[in-house]
Design a protein around this motif. Structure first.
Motif, PDB file in Angstrom:
ATOM      1  N   LEU A   1      92.790  18.972  82.399  1.00 42.03           N
ATOM      2  CA  LEU A   1      92.898  17.517  82.540  1.00 42.03           C
ATOM      3  C   LEU A   1      91.516  16.881  82.661  1.00 42.03           C
ATOM      4  CD1 LEU A   1      94.658  14.963  83.109  1.00 42.03           C
ATOM      5  CD2 LEU A   1      94.464  15.558  85.538  1.00 42.03           C
TER       6      LEU A   1
ATOM      7  N   ALA B   1      95.804  11.846  88.941  1.00 38.05           N
ATOM      8  CA  ALA B   1      94.469  12.235  88.499  1.00 38.05           C
ATOM      9  C   ALA B   1      94.197  11.726  87.087  1.00 38.05           C
ATOM     10  CB  ALA B   1      94.323  13.753  88.555  1.00 38.05           C
ATOM     11  N   ALA B   2      95.201  11.802  86.213  1.00 40.40           N
ATOM     12  CA  ALA B   2      95.037  11.304  84.851  1.00 40.40           C
ATOM     13  C   ALA B   2      94.824   9.796  84.843  1.00 40.40           C
ATOM     14  CB  ALA B   2      96.260  11.663  84.012  1.00 40.40           C
TER      15      ALA B   2
ATOM     16  N   MET C   1      88.696  13.006  89.171  1.00 39.86           N
ATOM     17  CA  MET C   1      89.960  13.620  88.754  1.00 39.86           C
ATOM     18  C   MET C   1      90.182  14.961  89.441  1.00 39.86           C
ATOM     19  SD  MET C   1      90.487  12.858  84.686  1.00 39.86           S
ATOM     20  CE  MET C   1      88.800  13.177  84.177  1.00 39.86           C
ATOM     21  N   VAL C   2      89.137  15.775  89.466  1.00 40.04           N
ATOM     22  CA  VAL C   2      89.259  17.091  90.099  1.00 40.04           C
ATOM     23  C   VAL C   2      89.581  16.955  91.582  1.00 40.04           C
ATOM     24  CG1 VAL C   2      88.003  19.181  90.721  1.00 40.04           C
ATOM     25  CG2 VAL C   2      87.776  18.253  88.412  1.00 40.04           C
TER      26      VAL C   2
ATOM     27  N   LEU D   1     102.944  20.239  90.077  1.00 44.10           N
ATOM     28  CA  LEU D   1     101.929  20.097  89.037  1.00 44.10           C
ATOM     29  C   LEU D   1     101.986  18.707  88.407  1.00 44.10           C
ATOM     30  CD1 LEU D   1     102.309  23.590  87.315  1.00 44.10           C
ATOM     31  CD2 LEU D   1     100.319  22.795  88.604  1.00 44.10           C
TER      32      LEU D   1
ATOM     33  N   TYR E   1      93.259  15.663  92.035  1.00 43.77           N
ATOM     34  CA  TYR E   1      94.184  16.733  91.645  1.00 43.77           C
ATOM     35  C   TYR E   1      94.197  17.841  92.694  1.00 43.77           C
ATOM     36  CZ  TYR E   1      96.209  20.568  88.954  1.00 43.77           C
ATOM     37  OH  TYR E   1      96.994  21.624  88.544  1.00 43.77           O
TER      38      TYR E   1
ATOM     39  N   ILE F   1      97.455  18.988  94.884  1.00 52.42           N
ATOM     40  CA  ILE F   1      97.974  20.352  94.740  1.00 52.42           C
ATOM     41  C   ILE F   1      97.966  21.075  96.086  1.00 52.42           C
ATOM     42  CG2 ILE F   1      97.249  22.636  93.911  1.00 52.42           C
ATOM     43  CD1 ILE F   1      99.005  21.338  91.938  1.00 52.42           C
TER      44      ILE F   1
ATOM     45  N   ALA G   1     100.637  16.039  90.751  1.00 55.73           N
ATOM     46  CA  ALA G   1      99.181  16.104  90.882  1.00 55.73           C
ATOM     47  C   ALA G   1      98.482  15.601  89.621  1.00 55.73           C
ATOM     48  CB  ALA G   1      98.748  17.537  91.182  1.00 55.73           C
ATOM     49  N   VAL G   2      99.077  15.862  88.466  1.00 55.61           N
ATOM     50  CA  VAL G   2      98.439  15.491  87.197  1.00 55.61           C
ATOM     51  C   VAL G   2      98.464  13.977  86.974  1.00 55.61           C
ATOM     52  CG1 VAL G   2      98.770  15.555  84.688  1.00 55.61           C
ATOM     53  CG2 VAL G   2      98.722  17.678  85.997  1.00 55.61           C
TER      54      VAL G   2
ATOM     55  N   GLY H   1      94.310  21.628  86.123  1.00 52.66           N
ATOM     56  CA  GLY H   1      93.331  20.690  86.670  1.00 52.66           C
ATOM     57  C   GLY H   1      92.073  20.617  85.829  1.00 52.66           C
TER      58      GLY H   1
END
Length: 503
Positions: free
Chosen positions: A316, A445-446, A469-470, A438, A473, A477, A441-442, A313
């Protein structure tokens, strides 16, 4: 031990790991806040060349400080678990054993300053940096002894509050007073302040040694017993610093300073593994003694996933706006963007190796050491070959430092494969930190980060994009990746937390 007793002990271990991780994760956030002022001061006031000289000296001083501990940062937990005398006596032995090599290393660096400053570009005050060798070793051992009693809060105060803020404030003040050696003197002040905090807490926790007299018959076996750990520590440290050591012979001071700047951002997720390392050692040590290998496998996989999820996280959130982050140092620093992205990726792939090694140092010291040697040899070959290749192709310093970061990423990925396989064979249990959550979640957010980068000004893409993003993510998660056993990490009070060992 009955099945119910084993289950209860395992739950207490996970609770202790979670408690230590929560405390040190808070320290990570504090470190993040404190790191930015130093990077801004060092880059904008001192410049890339001064940062490169500082990085060149620091790599040798920190290596000497790490060698001086002779593996006792991890070996001390086992010694305290087995020692029948007063615990303060074991700590005093460790300090004496560390002092001798620390003084020897300091003398060598003083006599041969070219080891720190290969270009010969330094002032006499820069040599005061050698005083930090013993300071670093003593601080590490004090914090290791406190971690044995699950006191992670002192580590947070020393390493995440006192040290970074003392570094930032000292660097700013010394630029006005003595800019020629401002960065090195600021570092000496910062590690000195952190070690004082650690030693004061150590004295309160352990007290003074009881009827203790240092004796070679007791200290020499301590050295020989910890040599495999010292070797593993040296190699593990080397994988994190070999890139700087090699780069200083291939690139100028300014490109090295740019790489060091990127490394400071990338090292932030690296600190997450240290959130659990102090507590993971004592927990694994007890289970090794009890031969509870299934519990060790569960703890390694559990903590490994926690570290991987957090590092992914953070990596990213820092990688997508990497150009803006490097731009904080000035226009010249932007060429280190590629290096920053690869360094962040390296921290993610290293998580499995880190947690596997936490068990291997107690279960298979020599085989772990050989695996670590393979890792650092591979990194050295890849680093030199990568730098040589991009140089022959006519690319500039930005590509050279990116090649060093790429070599680190590939070597750490290899270490994760080798060490997890070795630990799996020893424990006869599956070792795997990976979960498909993972990926789920990525990706969203990306996407949010890329949209912010594309449509917002650079400053807004960082201020808005990174928190967005945080948040996305973390939400994914939590709901898709974390089960009940994972969510113990975020409980403030966990019933059955492992008690602190009594003296």
């Amino acid at each position: 031990m009955s099945e119910s007793g084993a289950a209860s002990a395992s739950q207490k271990d996970i609770a202790a790991l979670a408690k230590g991780g929560r405390t040190n994760f808070f320290g990570f956030l504090l470190r993040l806040v404190a790191r930015i002022p130093f990077l801004f001061i060092a880059s904008r006031l001192y410049g890339a060349a001064a940062m490169g000289r500082f990085a060149s000296a620091l790599v040798m001083v920190e290596f000497a400080g790490m060698i001086a501990t002779l593996g006792q940062k991890r070996g001390l937990a086992q010694r305290l678990a087995e020692e029948r005398e007063h615990p303060a006596n074991a700590v005093a032995d460790a300090m004496v054993v560390a002092t001798i090599p620390a003084l020897a290393a300091s003398l060598l660096l003083y006599l041969f300053p070219a080891a720190m400053f290969p270009t010969g570009n330094y002032v006499p005050a820069d040599l005061l940096l050698i005083g930090s060798v013993w300071i670093l070793a003593a601080g590490d051992l004090a914090l290791a002894a406190l971690a044995y009693r699950f006191d992670v809060a002192t580590t947070v105060r020393a390493r995440a509050v006192v040290e970074p803020w003392a570094l930032s404030l000292s660097a700013g003040a010394l630029y006005v007073i003595y800019p020629e050696a401002g960065l090195t003197l600021a570092y000496l002040i910062s590690v000195g302040a952190a070690t004082v905090v650690a030693l004061v807490a150590l004295g309160r926790a352990y007290g003074w040694p009881q009827r203790w007299v240092p004796h070679p018959s007791r200290l020499l076996p301590l050295v020989t017993r910890n040599l495999p750990l010292a070797g593993a520590d040296a190699v593990e440290w080397g994988t994190r610093k070999l890139d700087v050591f090699i780069l200083r012979f291939f690139v100028g001071e300014a490109p090295l300073g740019i790489y060091f700047f990127a490394q400071q951002f990338a090292s932030l997720p690296q600190k997450l593994k240290t959130s659990f390392e102090p507590v993971l050692g004592p927990v694994i040590t007890r289970n090794v003694i009890e031969r509870n290998y299934a519990a060790i496998a569960r703890q390694v996989c559990q903590v490994g996933f926690w570290i991987t999820a957090a590092q992914a996280g953070i990596a990213l959130a820092l990688a997508i706006p990497a150009t803006g982050l490097m731009g904080l140092g000035g226009p010249d620093f932007v060429q280190g963007t590629g290096a920053l992205i690869l360094l962040l990726a390296a921290e993610v792939v290293a998580a499995t190796a880190v947690v596997s090694e936490a068990a291997l140092v107690y279960l298979a010291r020599y085989r772990n050491f050989l695996a670590s040697l393979f890792t650092i040899a591979l990194q050295a070959v890849l680093t030199v070959a990568g730098i040589d290749l991009v140089t022959r192709l006519g690319y500039g310093p930005g590509w050279q430092v990116a090649a060093a970061a790429g070599a680190l990423m590939l070597s750490l990925a290899s270490a994760s494969l080798v060490k997890s396989f070795l630990l799996s064979r020893i424990l006869a249990e599956r070792i795997n930190n990976w979960r498909w959550a993972l990926v789920w979640a990525v990706l969203p957010a990306a996407a949010v980060g890329l949209v912010a980068k594309q449509f917002l000004p650079e400053w807004a893409s960082m201020i808005v994009g990174i928190p967005a993003m945080v948040a996305i993510y973390a939400w994914l998660i939590w709901h898709k990746g974390f089960g009940p056993e994972d969510r113990v990490l975020f409980r403030k009070q966990v019933e059955g937390d492992t008690p602190v060992p009594s003296p």
